[in-house]
Design a protein around this motif. Structure first.
Motif, PDB file in Angstrom:
ATOM      1  N   PHE A  68       1.878   1.241 -14.462  1.00 11.23           N
ATOM      2  CA  PHE A  68       0.434   1.153 -14.274  1.00 11.23           C
ATOM      3  C   PHE A  68      -0.251   2.521 -14.321  1.00 11.23           C
ATOM      4  O   PHE A  68      -1.477   2.588 -14.418  1.00 11.23           O
ATOM      5  N   THR A  69       0.517   3.584 -14.251  1.00 18.18           N
ATOM      6  CA  THR A  69      -0.081   4.925 -14.373  1.00 18.18           C
ATOM      7  C   THR A  69      -0.030   5.432 -15.819  1.00 18.18           C
ATOM      8  O   THR A  69      -0.178   6.627 -16.068  1.00 18.18           O
TER       9      THR A  69
ATOM     10  N   ILE B 204       0.826  -1.214   0.000  1.00 10.08           N
ATOM     11  CA  ILE B 204       0.000   0.000   0.000  1.00 10.08           C
ATOM     12  C   ILE B 204       0.857   1.260   0.000  1.00 10.08           C
ATOM     13  O   ILE B 204       0.488   2.282  -0.586  1.00 10.08           O
ATOM     14  N   ASN B 205       2.044   1.194   0.622  1.00  6.91           N
ATOM     15  CA  ASN B 205       2.944   2.337   0.625  1.00  6.91           C
ATOM     16  C   ASN B 205       3.542   2.579  -0.750  1.00  6.91           C
ATOM     17  O   ASN B 205       3.713   3.722  -1.186  1.00  6.91           O
ATOM     18  N   TYR B 206       3.852   1.494  -1.460  1.00  6.39           N
ATOM     19  CA  TYR B 206       4.486   1.624  -2.769  1.00  6.39           C
ATOM     20  C   TYR B 206       3.522   2.178  -3.810  1.00  6.39           C
ATOM     21  O   TYR B 206       3.899   3.009  -4.645  1.00  6.39           O
ATOM     22  N   ILE B 207       2.261   1.725  -3.772  1.00 10.20           N
ATOM     23  CA  ILE B 207       1.303   2.277  -4.740  1.00 10.20           C
ATOM     24  C   ILE B 207       0.898   3.692  -4.352  1.00 10.20           C
ATOM     25  O   ILE B 207       0.526   4.498  -5.204  1.00 10.20           O
ATOM     26  N   ALA B 208       1.013   4.007  -3.048  1.00 12.24           N
ATOM     27  CA  ALA B 208       0.706   5.368  -2.597  1.00 12.24           C
ATOM     28  C   ALA B 208       1.784   6.347  -3.030  1.00 12.24           C
ATOM     29  O   ALA B 208       1.487   7.469  -3.467  1.00 12.24           O
ATOM     30  N   SER B 209       3.043   5.923  -2.937  1.00 16.60           N
ATOM     31  CA  SER B 209       4.141   6.853  -3.200  1.00 16.60           C
ATOM     32  C   SER B 209       4.358   7.116  -4.680  1.00 16.60           C
ATOM     33  O   SER B 209       5.065   8.064  -5.037  1.00 16.60           O
TER      34      SER B 209
ATOM     35  N   LEU C 157      -0.206   5.924  -7.991  1.00 21.75           N
ATOM     36  CA  LEU C 157      -1.181   4.965  -8.499  1.00 21.75           C
ATOM     37  C   LEU C 157      -2.426   4.913  -7.619  1.00 21.75           C
ATOM     38  O   LEU C 157      -3.550   4.926  -8.127  1.00 21.75           O
ATOM     39  N   LEU C 158      -2.236   4.876  -6.317  1.00 26.40           N
ATOM     40  CA  LEU C 158      -3.383   4.798  -5.411  1.00 26.40           C
ATOM     41  C   LEU C 158      -4.264   6.039  -5.515  1.00 26.40           C
ATOM     42  O   LEU C 158      -5.491   5.953  -5.409  1.00 26.40           O
TER      43      LEU C 158
ATOM     44  N   TYR D 148      -2.854  16.096 -15.310  1.00 27.80           N
ATOM     45  CA  TYR D 148      -2.933  14.837 -14.567  1.00 27.80           C
ATOM     46  C   TYR D 148      -4.339  14.671 -13.989  1.00 27.80           C
ATOM     47  O   TYR D 148      -4.884  15.607 -13.389  1.00 27.80           O
ATOM     48  N   PRO D 149      -4.942  13.500 -14.154  1.00 29.58           N
ATOM     49  CA  PRO D 149      -6.306  13.312 -13.639  1.00 29.58           C
ATOM     50  C   PRO D 149      -6.341  13.247 -12.123  1.00 29.58           C
ATOM     51  O   PRO D 149      -5.411  12.738 -11.476  1.00 29.58           O
ATOM     52  N   GLY D 150      -7.415  13.768 -11.542  1.00 32.26           N
ATOM     53  CA  GLY D 150      -7.614  13.676 -10.103  1.00 32.26           C
ATOM     54  C   GLY D 150      -8.230  12.340  -9.742  1.00 32.26           C
ATOM     55  O   GLY D 150      -8.506  11.502 -10.612  1.00 32.26           O
ATOM     56  N   PRO D 151      -8.490  12.123  -8.456  1.00 32.50           N
ATOM     57  CA  PRO D 151      -9.072  10.847  -8.015  1.00 32.50           C
ATOM     58  C   PRO D 151     -10.395  10.540  -8.710  1.00 32.50           C
ATOM     59  O   PRO D 151     -11.326  11.354  -8.701  1.00 32.50           O
TER      60      PRO D 151
END
Length: 369
Positions: A206-207, A139-144, A147-148, A220-223
Motif C-alpha cells: 500500500f506504500t 493501527i500498530n501494523y500500519i504505523a510500523s 503507511l499511517l 520519501y514523501p512526508g505526511p
C-alpha cells in the motif's frame, strides 16, 4: 448448486476479524468451515453490538460455519481432533507464533497426520523475525510500516483511518488468495503446504507510491505531501456549506478541467505550482454552496468528484442494491433476519441468496472423535 469450494473442509482456529473473515469467504464459496472454539466460545461471541440476543459482529463473520468446543490443552485434544485433521483440506490459525506448536497442532504435527493439508498461519509480523512475538492491532501494523505516516492528519488532530487495512487487506485477503493458490498447487503436486501470512507485509504494498517516489529520486514523501495523500488539489476532500464533503479525484487533465469548469473556476485561478493556495481557493469555492447544490453539477460534469456518503446513505444507493450486495441474510437465534456481511465473492460462486445462521457454539461437537 455446485460452488468452487464444494467438498473442501476448512478447520478454523481463528478469532476476532482477520481469520474469521478469511474463513467466511471460503464458506461463501462453498467450503465446509468448522470453527474450533475454546470451551465457552471465543470472546467476540459476547461482544457488542448485540442483535437478536447475540453479538452481531460475531454473527456476520461466522455465518454458515459449524462450531465445536475443544480445550486444546486437554490431553485427549489431538486424539479427538484427529478425524477432522485427517479429512481437512485447509487449516487456518491466528495465534502468536509458536502457540500452535506448543499445543501440539503446529504444521509439522498436522502434516504427519495429513500431508495434503494447506496450513495457513495469520499473525501481525509473521512467524520469524525480531518482532514476530510482538503484540499489536491494525493501527500498530500500519504505523510500523510507514503507511499511517503518509496521511496521519495534523499534530493537533491526528486521524484514525476508517478501515482496518492490515486486518482485512493484510490478513483476510492474502490468506484467501494464498489458500486458493495452495489448493491449486496441491492439485498439481498432490502435496499440501504451509502459508505464513504477516499482516504487516502487505502494508508495504500500500506504500507503493511512496516507494516509487523514493526509487525515482524524489525522496520519501512526508505526511500529506504525496499526490494521493493530500499534497495535490486534484485529489482532495473539500467541505461544503452544510458540513458535508466533496471527494475530488480529478487526477487526469480532462477530469481536472471538467471539475474546474463545474465549480466555475479556471486554471489561471488555480495555480497548481502553489498547491496549498490552490487547495485553499477551491475549498473556499466549494464552501459557498451546499452538498445538494454541488451533487447534480458534479454528476453532470462526470469529473471524478463525489459527495461523501454516510454508511446509511450508501445502503440506500440503488447502485449497490441493484448489484445484489445486500440480498444475503443472517438468521439470528430467534429466526429474525438481517443483512449478511457483503463479501467480495463473485455472485456466481456463492450460494443463492437466503437466510443462513451463524455458527452455534458446540452444535457440531459430534464431529470430534
Amino acid at each position: 448448486m455446485t460452488q468452487p469450494l464444494n467438498g473442501i473442509t476448512v478447520l478454523d482456529f481463528t478469532t476476532l476479524l482477520p481469520g474469521p473473515l478469511a474463513a467466511l469467504m471460503l464458506a461463501e464459496a462453498g467450503a465446509d468451515v468448522i470453527k474450533i472454539e475454546r470451551p465457552g466460545g471465543e470472546d467476540m461471541r459476547e461482544g457488542p453490538p448485540r442483535w437478536d440476543g447475540a453479538s452481531i459482529n460475531f454473527g456476520m463473520l461466522n455465518r454458515g460455519k459449524k462450531s465445536i468446543q475443544l480445550d486444546l490443552k486437554a490431553k485427549d485434544a489431538i486424539a479427538r481432533l484427529r478425524p477432522l485433521i485427517e479429512k481437512a483440506d485447509v487449516l487456518i490459525e491466528q495465534f502468536r507464533p509458536g502457540v500452535m506448536e506448543r499445543l501440539g497442532v503446529g504444521y509439522d504435527a498436522i502434516r504427519k497426520i495429513n500431508p495434503r493439508i494447506v496450513y495457513c498461519s495469520i499473525s501481525g509480523y509473521g512467524q520469524k523475525g525480531p518482532r514476530s512475538g510482538e503484540a499489536g492491532h491494525d493501527i500498530n501494523y500500519i504505523a510500523s510500516t510507514g503507511l499511517l505516516a503518509l496521511s496521519p492528519g495534523t499534530q493537533q488532530s491526528p486521524t484514525i483511518p476508517p478501515a482496518l487495512i492490515a486486518d482485512i487487506a493484510g490478513g483476510s485477503f492474502p490468506a484467501v488468495m494464498n489458500i486458493l493458490l495452495g489448493l491449486r498447487q496441491r492439485d498439481l503436486t498432490g502435496e499440501g503446504s504451509y502459508i505464513d501470512i504477516a499482516m504487516t507485509d502487505a502494508m508495504f504494498t500500500f506504500t507503493w507510491h511512496a516507494l516509487a517516489m523514493a526509487a525515482g529520486g524524489y525522496g520519501y514523501p512526508g505526511p500529506g505531501e504525496a499526490r494521493l495523500t493530500g499534497g495535490s488539489p486534484r485529489y482532495q476532500i473539500y467541505p461544503t456549506k452544510d458540513g458535508k464533503l466533496v471527494a475530488c479525484g480529478s487526477l487526469e487533465p480532462k477530469f481536472w478541467a471538467s471539475f474546474l469548469d463545474a465549480i466555475g473556476m479556471t486554471k489561471d485561478e488555480v495555480n497548481e505550482k502553489d498547491a496549498e493556495g490552490a487547495k485553499a481557493r477551491i475549498a473556499s469555492r466549494i464552501r459557498e454552496q451546499t452538498a445538494d447544490h454541488w451533487q447534480p453539477i458534479l454528476a453532470k460534469a462526470d469529473c471524478c468528484a463525489t459527495i461523501v456518503a454516510s454508511v446509511e446513505e450508501a445502503l440506500r444507493d440503488t447502485q449497490f442494491a441493484d448489484r445484489g450486495l445486500f440480498e444475503h441474510q443472517l438468521k439470528g437465534p430467534s429466526g429474525a433476519t438481517t443483512m449478511a456481511l457483503p463479501v467480495p465473492i463473485a455472485p456466481g460462486y456463492r450460494a443463492k441468496p437466503g437466510a443462513v445462521a451463524t455458527a452455534e457454539l458446540g452444535a457440531d461437537d459430534k464431529l470430534l472423535g
